[in-house]
Design a protein around this motif. Structure first.
Motif, PDB file in Angstrom:
ATOM      1  N   GLU A  52      43.673  35.676  39.250  1.00 33.55           N
ATOM      2  CA  GLU A  52      42.532  35.102  39.992  1.00 33.55           C
ATOM      3  C   GLU A  52      41.930  36.134  40.945  1.00 33.55           C
ATOM      4  O   GLU A  52      40.710  36.272  41.028  1.00 33.55           O
ATOM      5  CB  GLU A  52      42.984  33.875  40.797  1.00 33.55           C
ATOM      6  CG  GLU A  52      43.246  32.658  39.922  1.00 33.55           C
ATOM      7  CD  GLU A  52      43.753  31.460  40.707  1.00 33.55           C
ATOM      8  OE1 GLU A  52      44.068  30.450  40.081  1.00 33.55           O
ATOM      9  OE2 GLU A  52      43.828  31.545  41.961  1.00 33.55           O
ATOM     10  N   GLU A  53      42.788  36.865  41.628  1.00 34.09           N
ATOM     11  CA  GLU A  53      42.298  37.894  42.564  1.00 34.09           C
ATOM     12  C   GLU A  53      41.558  38.995  41.812  1.00 34.09           C
ATOM     13  O   GLU A  53      40.500  39.453  42.231  1.00 34.09           O
ATOM     14  CB  GLU A  53      43.468  38.527  43.332  1.00 34.09           C
ATOM     15  CG  GLU A  53      44.095  37.614  44.361  1.00 34.09           C
ATOM     16  CD  GLU A  53      45.446  38.141  44.858  1.00 34.09           C
ATOM     17  OE1 GLU A  53      46.094  37.413  45.619  1.00 34.09           O
ATOM     18  OE2 GLU A  53      45.854  39.270  44.457  1.00 34.09           O
ATOM     19  N   LEU A  54      42.135  39.389  40.677  1.00 32.47           N
ATOM     20  CA  LEU A  54      41.504  40.474  39.900  1.00 32.47           C
ATOM     21  C   LEU A  54      40.119  40.080  39.388  1.00 32.47           C
ATOM     22  O   LEU A  54      39.242  40.919  39.215  1.00 32.47           O
ATOM     23  CB  LEU A  54      42.394  40.877  38.711  1.00 32.47           C
ATOM     24  CG  LEU A  54      43.693  41.599  39.056  1.00 32.47           C
ATOM     25  CD1 LEU A  54      44.538  41.809  37.798  1.00 32.47           C
ATOM     26  CD2 LEU A  54      43.401  42.950  39.713  1.00 32.47           C
ATOM     27  N   LEU A  55      39.930  38.787  39.133  1.00 31.95           N
ATOM     28  CA  LEU A  55      38.656  38.331  38.581  1.00 31.95           C
ATOM     29  C   LEU A  55      37.525  38.309  39.619  1.00 31.95           C
ATOM     30  O   LEU A  55      36.359  38.164  39.243  1.00 31.95           O
ATOM     31  CB  LEU A  55      38.801  36.920  37.975  1.00 31.95           C
ATOM     32  CG  LEU A  55      39.688  36.795  36.732  1.00 31.95           C
ATOM     33  CD1 LEU A  55      39.772  35.335  36.294  1.00 31.95           C
ATOM     34  CD2 LEU A  55      39.158  37.658  35.583  1.00 31.95           C
ATOM     35  N   THR A  56      37.850  38.461  40.894  1.00 28.97           N
ATOM     36  CA  THR A  56      36.857  38.315  41.963  1.00 28.97           C
ATOM     37  C   THR A  56      35.519  38.985  41.631  1.00 28.97           C
ATOM     38  O   THR A  56      34.480  38.353  41.616  1.00 28.97           O
ATOM     39  CB  THR A  56      37.393  38.894  43.298  1.00 28.97           C
ATOM     40  OG1 THR A  56      38.643  38.309  43.577  1.00 28.97           O
ATOM     41  CG2 THR A  56      36.426  38.623  44.431  1.00 28.97           C
ATOM     42  N   LEU A  57      35.573  40.273  41.353  1.00 20.62           N
ATOM     43  CA  LEU A  57      34.338  40.984  40.970  1.00 20.62           C
ATOM     44  C   LEU A  57      34.664  41.911  39.794  1.00 20.62           C
ATOM     45  O   LEU A  57      35.195  43.004  39.969  1.00 20.62           O
ATOM     46  CB  LEU A  57      33.755  41.760  42.159  1.00 20.62           C
ATOM     47  CG  LEU A  57      32.430  42.475  41.876  1.00 20.62           C
ATOM     48  CD1 LEU A  57      31.413  41.571  41.192  1.00 20.62           C
ATOM     49  CD2 LEU A  57      31.836  43.037  43.161  1.00 20.62           C
ATOM     50  N   TYR A  58      34.372  41.390  38.618  1.00 22.10           N
ATOM     51  CA  TYR A  58      34.796  41.987  37.346  1.00 22.10           C
ATOM     52  C   TYR A  58      33.576  42.704  36.750  1.00 22.10           C
ATOM     53  O   TYR A  58      32.638  42.064  36.295  1.00 22.10           O
ATOM     54  CB  TYR A  58      35.256  40.825  36.458  1.00 22.10           C
ATOM     55  CG  TYR A  58      35.886  41.144  35.133  1.00 22.10           C
ATOM     56  CD1 TYR A  58      36.072  42.434  34.671  1.00 22.10           C
ATOM     57  CD2 TYR A  58      36.325  40.102  34.313  1.00 22.10           C
ATOM     58  CE1 TYR A  58      36.670  42.675  33.444  1.00 22.10           C
ATOM     59  CE2 TYR A  58      36.921  40.326  33.091  1.00 22.10           C
ATOM     60  CZ  TYR A  58      37.089  41.622  32.665  1.00 22.10           C
ATOM     61  OH  TYR A  58      37.668  41.855  31.444  1.00 22.10           O
ATOM     62  N   PHE A  59      33.640  44.009  36.772  1.00 24.41           N
ATOM     63  CA  PHE A  59      32.509  44.824  36.292  1.00 24.41           C
ATOM     64  C   PHE A  59      32.733  45.206  34.826  1.00 24.41           C
ATOM     65  O   PHE A  59      33.818  45.668  34.457  1.00 24.41           O
ATOM     66  CB  PHE A  59      32.391  46.080  37.164  1.00 24.41           C
ATOM     67  CG  PHE A  59      31.288  47.014  36.766  1.00 24.41           C
ATOM     68  CD1 PHE A  59      30.049  46.528  36.337  1.00 24.41           C
ATOM     69  CD2 PHE A  59      31.474  48.392  36.833  1.00 24.41           C
ATOM     70  CE1 PHE A  59      29.019  47.404  35.982  1.00 24.41           C
ATOM     71  CE2 PHE A  59      30.463  49.270  36.492  1.00 24.41           C
ATOM     72  CZ  PHE A  59      29.238  48.770  36.057  1.00 24.41           C
TER      73      PHE A  59
END
Ligand code: TZP
Ligand code: MG
Length: 220
Positions: free
Chosen positions: A10-17
């Motif tokens: 969930e944390e990793l998905l915060t700002l997924y470029f």
């Protein structure tokens, strides 16, 4: 499931470029470095579309971008190409419904991160059973960055999934900018994934910071 627990996903998905060479009118290395400085939390190498690199050139750019991510402790995900992900030992793979069967991908990649694009509840249930670590939902808004998209879903799709007790981490995709990112999170998304809002921004670092601020403000 991957080596990361779902809280970490969930944390990793915060700002997924998401980016490939065809999304940039500048050096992709520069764009990625600026995006990292601006605060992206996850990166996907998506080398697609007219003029996309193939063969050795595709691998070479993957390795360059992977090194930048590694140095910044940003996990590196490969779109579609499981062979490439295994060859360069990427951190994960993202597949759509039209790609290699998700269950087979999970078997091949072991405990690497597996993301799956889904558009219906049935696809979501299958993706979860096949071992998805997260679901990509979209296009949330109209997009210029992908030609063969499903119909525009709006944030209602995310809200519906949450109401139907889908607890798997969700990232929204498609036409997301710093002006509408808040709606994706308010609907129940854990983060946003973007191509053009970062890759085509005049000031990549600043655009990334703005997006990050909007997401962080709305994450509960
Ligand atoms: N899948 C659904 S929409 C999309 C993909 C890969 C493109 C998103 O690009 P943008 O520029 O952020 O709208
Ligand atoms: Mg695909």
């Amino acid at each position: 499931m991957s080596e990361f627990d779902s809280k970490r996903i969930e944390e990793l998905l915060t700002l997924y470029f998401i980016m490939g060479s065809t999304n940039c009118d500048r050096d992709p290395v520069y764009v990625l470095e600026q995006a990292i400085e601006g605060g992206i939390t996850l990166f996907q190498y998506r080398e697609k579309g007219r003029g996309a690199l193939e063969g050795k050139q595709k691998v070479k750019l993957a390795e360059k971008l992977q090194k930048i991510c590694k140095d910044a402790s940003i996990p590196f995900i490969v779109n579609d190409d499981v062979d490439l992900a295994l060859t360069i030992d990427a951190d994960g793979v993202h597949v759509g419904q039209e790609d290699e069967c998700a269950r087979a991908v999970r078997e091949r990649i072991g405990n690497k991160i597996l993301g799956i694009s889904t558009h219906t509840l049935s696809e979501a249930h299958h993706a979860i059973a096949d071992g998805a670590d997260y679901l990509g939902l979209g296009p949330i808004y109209p997009t210029q960055s992908k030609e063969d998209t499903e119909k525009v879903q709006g944030t209602e799709l995310i809200q519906n999934f949450r109401e139907l007790n889908i607890t798997t981490p969700i990232v929204g995709i498609g036409g997301i900018t710093s002006s509408n990112a808040n709606k994706v999170i308010q609907a129940g998304g854990n983060g946003v994934s973007v191509i053009s809002a970062i890759a085509a921004a005049e000031n990549v670092k600043q655009a990334t910071e703005q997006l990050k601020k909007q997401v962080d403000k709305n994450v509960v």
